[in-house]
Scaffold this active site. Structure first.
Site, PDB file in Angstrom:
ATOM      1  N   PHE A 275       0.979   8.419  -5.597  1.00 35.21           N
ATOM      2  CA  PHE A 275       2.211   8.596  -6.383  1.00 35.21           C
ATOM      3  C   PHE A 275       2.621  10.051  -6.601  1.00 35.21           C
ATOM      4  CE2 PHE A 275       0.602   4.381  -7.725  1.00 35.21           C
ATOM      5  CZ  PHE A 275       1.686   3.607  -7.348  1.00 35.21           C
TER       6      PHE A 275
ATOM      7  N   TYR B 157       2.973   8.324   0.718  1.00 30.48           N
ATOM      8  CA  TYR B 157       4.392   8.517   1.031  1.00 30.48           C
ATOM      9  C   TYR B 157       4.498   8.965   2.492  1.00 30.48           C
ATOM     10  CZ  TYR B 157       5.296   8.593  -4.053  1.00 30.48           C
ATOM     11  OH  TYR B 157       5.391   8.287  -5.384  1.00 30.48           O
TER      12      TYR B 157
ATOM     13  N   ASP C 175      -0.343   2.956   0.182  1.00 27.49           N
ATOM     14  CA  ASP C 175      -0.561   3.964   1.218  1.00 27.49           C
ATOM     15  C   ASP C 175       0.294   5.183   0.905  1.00 27.49           C
ATOM     16  OD1 ASP C 175       1.947   2.953   2.070  1.00 27.49           O
ATOM     17  OD2 ASP C 175       1.445   3.208   4.183  1.00 27.49           O
TER      18      ASP C 175
ATOM     19  N   HIS D  71       5.138  -3.262 -10.256  1.00 31.63           N
ATOM     20  CA  HIS D  71       5.111  -1.953  -9.595  1.00 31.63           C
ATOM     21  C   HIS D  71       6.257  -1.081 -10.123  1.00 31.63           C
ATOM     22  CE1 HIS D  71       5.185   0.978  -6.270  1.00 31.63           C
ATOM     23  NE2 HIS D  71       3.935   0.601  -6.057  1.00 31.63           N
TER      24      HIS D  71
END
Length: 216
Positions: free
Chosen positions: A75, A64, A62, A183
């Site tokens: 990102f 930031y 989801d 991640h």
């Protein structure tokens, strides 16, 4: 909705009950709370990278949730915003993999070259991660992955972390290439993200299939 070929691909989605309910929910949330990204930026991933332009998909969870960070691409943050730790690690791996040093934080140039920077959930309440989880966005974005899976032209799907990797079951077309690892978050980057070389591997696959590589 998008003013792109996505409108044709997704026309049935826009008419489904879940999407209409989701639209009402999101409008209410943006009136009641501070939400990100800006309302006009929610569909930026689809606007910047049209259906038939997609070469690579980088899937996030989801947006930031900090002030001014999210702008509709997974990102990515604006250049005048402090670089988030996950993005910092992504750019460290890019430097290690291909020797590229990026000074800015925005990944819009990737999107314009065919990198679909797609979050699974497209909106969030300020300072409240996953606040819009389970409201219908996942149905919508899972179906985006399914529509891309149906494409004849090969696509690279980059799945970072257990959540993104859970979407692997949606990618059944053997023409596509899946790159998966831990991640890039500081909590997990040292457990398989660093050294995974996703950028060179993606470009190698694209070139092998007669598709121009990404200028990362």
């Amino acid at each position: 909705m998008i003013n792109k070929k996505w409108d044709i691909v997704l026309k049935d989605e826009f008419n489904k009950d879940y999407f209409k309910k989701l639209g009402c929910f999101v409008k209410r949330e943006y009136k009641k709370h501070t939400c990100f990204p800006k309302y006009s930026d929610v569909f930026n991933a689809l606007r910047f990278t049209d259906y038939d332009e997609v070469k690579v998909v980088i899937l996030g969870q989801d947006p930031y949730h900090g002030e001014g960070e999210a702008h509709g691409l997974s990102f990515s943050v604006h250049d005048d915003v402090r670089r988030p730790p996950s993005l910092n690690n992504i750019l460290k791996e890019l430097n290690s993999d291909l020797g590229i040093v990026r000074s800015g934080n925005e990944l819009t140039d990737w999107a314009k070259q065919g990198v679909l920077l797609l979050n699974s959930v497209l909106t969030v309440v300020k300072d409240t991660p996953l606040s819009h989880k389970g409201k219908g966005w996942e149905i919508f974005t899972d179906n985006i992955i399914r529509y891309l899976n149906e494409r004849e032209e090969p696509i690279v799907f980059i799945l970072w972390g257990s959540y993104a990797r859970s979407k692997k079951e949606l990618i059944t077309n053997k023409k596509h290439f899946i790159i998966e690892s831990a991640h890039p978050s500081p909590l997990s980057a040292s457990r398989g993200f660093f050294g995974s070389r996703p950028f060179s591997r993606a470009n190698d696959f694209l070139v092998k299939n007669g598709i121009s590589p990404i200028k990362w």
